[in-house]
Scaffold this active site. Structure first.
Site, PDB file in Angstrom:
ATOM      1  N   ASP A 180       0.952  -1.257   0.072  1.00 27.81           N
ATOM      2  CA  ASP A 180      -0.021  -0.027   0.085  1.00 27.81           C
ATOM      3  C   ASP A 180       0.952   1.024   0.028  1.00 27.81           C
ATOM      4  O   ASP A 180       2.139   1.033  -0.254  1.00 27.81           O
ATOM      5  CB  ASP A 180      -1.125  -0.305   1.178  1.00 27.81           C
ATOM      6  N   HIS A 181       0.160   2.418   0.329  1.00 30.67           N
ATOM      7  CA  HIS A 181       1.215   3.614   0.337  1.00 30.67           C
ATOM      8  C   HIS A 181       2.316   3.689   1.376  1.00 30.67           C
ATOM      9  O   HIS A 181       3.455   3.977   1.166  1.00 30.67           O
ATOM     10  CB  HIS A 181       0.276   4.834   0.686  1.00 30.67           C
TER      11      HIS A 181
ATOM     12  N   GLY B 159       2.482  -0.960   6.148  1.00 32.04           N
ATOM     13  CA  GLY B 159       3.097  -0.107   7.226  1.00 32.04           C
ATOM     14  C   GLY B 159       3.744  -1.112   8.305  1.00 32.04           C
ATOM     15  O   GLY B 159       4.863  -0.989   8.444  1.00 32.04           O
ATOM     16  N   THR B 160       2.698  -2.000   8.834  1.00 39.00           N
ATOM     17  CA  THR B 160       3.123  -2.961  10.072  1.00 39.00           C
ATOM     18  C   THR B 160       3.450  -4.364   9.317  1.00 39.00           C
ATOM     19  O   THR B 160       3.794  -5.168   9.896  1.00 39.00           O
ATOM     20  CB  THR B 160       2.057  -3.239  10.809  1.00 39.00           C
ATOM     21  N   GLY B 161       2.967  -4.522   8.058  1.00 37.14           N
ATOM     22  CA  GLY B 161       3.167  -5.889   7.408  1.00 37.14           C
ATOM     23  C   GLY B 161       1.759  -6.549   7.670  1.00 37.14           C
ATOM     24  O   GLY B 161       1.886  -7.777   7.117  1.00 37.14           O
TER      25      GLY B 161
ATOM     26  N   GLY C 271      -1.692  -6.104   7.992  1.00 43.44           N
ATOM     27  CA  GLY C 271      -3.119  -5.843   7.208  1.00 43.44           C
ATOM     28  C   GLY C 271      -3.073  -6.775   5.879  1.00 43.44           C
ATOM     29  O   GLY C 271      -3.594  -7.527   5.348  1.00 43.44           O
TER      30      GLY C 271
ATOM     31  N   HIS D  26      10.513 -24.065   7.589  1.00 43.70           N
ATOM     32  CA  HIS D  26       9.610 -24.758   8.390  1.00 43.70           C
ATOM     33  C   HIS D  26       8.078 -24.698   8.030  1.00 43.70           C
ATOM     34  O   HIS D  26       7.459 -25.537   7.973  1.00 43.70           O
ATOM     35  CB  HIS D  26       9.615 -24.532   9.800  1.00 43.70           C
TER      36      HIS D  26
ATOM     37  N   ARG E 180       7.176   0.409   7.650  1.00 41.24           N
ATOM     38  CA  ARG E 180       7.508   1.394   8.498  1.00 41.24           C
ATOM     39  C   ARG E 180       8.420   0.894   9.511  1.00 41.24           C
ATOM     40  O   ARG E 180       9.009   2.055  10.334  1.00 41.24           O
ATOM     41  CB  ARG E 180       6.394   2.166   8.966  1.00 41.24           C
TER      42      ARG E 180
ATOM     43  N   ARG F 255       8.776 -33.391   8.801  1.00 36.66           N
ATOM     44  CA  ARG F 255       7.672 -33.420   9.596  1.00 36.66           C
ATOM     45  C   ARG F 255       6.845 -31.968   9.257  1.00 36.66           C
ATOM     46  O   ARG F 255       5.699 -32.029   9.260  1.00 36.66           O
ATOM     47  CB  ARG F 255       8.086 -33.289  10.850  1.00 36.66           C
TER      48      ARG F 255
ATOM     49  N   ARG G 132       2.620 -30.836   8.853  1.00 34.23           N
ATOM     50  CA  ARG G 132       2.224 -29.603   9.421  1.00 34.23           C
ATOM     51  C   ARG G 132       1.326 -28.661   8.364  1.00 34.23           C
ATOM     52  O   ARG G 132       0.344 -28.143   8.613  1.00 34.23           O
ATOM     53  CB  ARG G 132       3.231 -29.082  10.054  1.00 34.23           C
TER      54      ARG G 132
HETATM   55  C1  RB5 Z   1      -1.637   2.560   6.792  1.00 39.23           C
HETATM   56  O1  RB5 Z   1      -1.721   3.596   7.461  1.00 39.23           O
HETATM   57  C2  RB5 Z   1      -1.506   1.137   7.652  1.00 39.23           C
HETATM   58  O2  RB5 Z   1      -2.446   1.094   8.429  1.00 39.23           O
HETATM   59  C3  RB5 Z   1      -1.243   0.244   6.757  1.00 39.23           C
HETATM   60  O3  RB5 Z   1      -0.111   0.310   6.216  1.00 39.23           O
HETATM   61  C4  RB5 Z   1      -0.845  -1.152   7.654  1.00 39.23           C
HETATM   62  O4  RB5 Z   1       0.117  -1.024   8.446  1.00 39.23           O
HETATM   63  C5  RB5 Z   1      -2.141  -2.082   8.073  1.00 39.23           C
HETATM   64  O5  RB5 Z   1      -1.909  -3.155   8.582  1.00 39.23           O
END
Ligand code: RB5
Length: 151
Positions: free
Chosen positions: A16-17, A74-76, A78, A106, A117, A140, A144
C-alpha cells in the site's frame, strides 16, 4: 549470501502507500540484478487500501503465475492478513532474517510480508535474500503445512 539468481517465475510484489518506498527499493534491486518481477501496486505514496493490491498478487501466486510473492504495508499485518485469506497462500510476516529463514525452512512460506515502516533498507535486503535463498526442509513440516488450509 548470494542473491537469488535462478528465478523461473516473476517475483510478485505488492504494497500500500505505507510500503511503497520499500517496494520501490526492492524493485530497484530486481532491476539491477535482472530478476523478473511483477508489480501489483500501489503506484504512489497516496493513501490506498492494501487489499486492493494484495488480492491480485495472492491470486497470481496461487495460480503459479508468480513465485514467490512479497507484500509490504506499514506494519506488514493488514496485507499479510489479506493474502492469507487465500487457501493456497502461506504468508509470513518477517522483521529479521531468522524469521525469514524459519518461514521458508519450516513453513514453506510462499509470500514474504514486510513491515515497511519498521525496517530500514539494509534490514529489508537481508531478510529478502534469506527468504529467497532458503529451501523448505520438508519432513515433519510437510505434514504440518498440509493441515493449514481450512477449506
Ligand atoms: C496504513 O496507515 C497502515 O494502516 C497500513 O499500512 C498497515 O500497517 C495496516 O496493517
Amino acid at each position: 549470501m548470494p542473491f537469488f539468481t535462478n528465478a523461473e517465475k516473476p517475483i510478485g510484489i505488492a504494497s500500500d502507500h505505507a510500503g511503497y518506498e520499500l517496494k520501490q527499493f526492492l524493485i530497484g534491486i530486481f532491476e539491477e540484478k535482472g530478476i523478473p518481477y511483477e508489480d501489483f501496486g500501489a503506484y504512489s505514496t497516496e493513501s490506498s487500501d492494501y487489499a486492493d493490491y494484495a488480492h491480485p498478487l495472492a491470486t497470481a501466486v496461487e495460480s503459479g503465475a508468480c513465485y514467490p510473492g512479497i507484500t509490504i504495508c506499514g506494519t506488514g499485518n493488514g496485507i499479510s492478513m489479506t493474502v492469507n485469506k487465500h487457501q493456497g497462500i502461506r504468508a509470513a510476516l518477517c522483521w529479521n532474517k531468522e524469521l525469514a529463514y524459519l518461514a521458508r525452512a519450516h513453513n514453506d512460506a510462499n509470500i514474504l510480508s514486510l513491515p515497511g515502516r519498521y525496517l530500514n533498507q539494509e534490514e529489508a535486503y537481508e531478510i529478502l535474500v534469506t527468504f529467497l535463498n532458503t529451501p523448505f526442509e520438508g519432513g515433519r513440516h510437510e505434514r504440518r503445512i498440509g493441515k493449514i488450509p481450512c477449506g
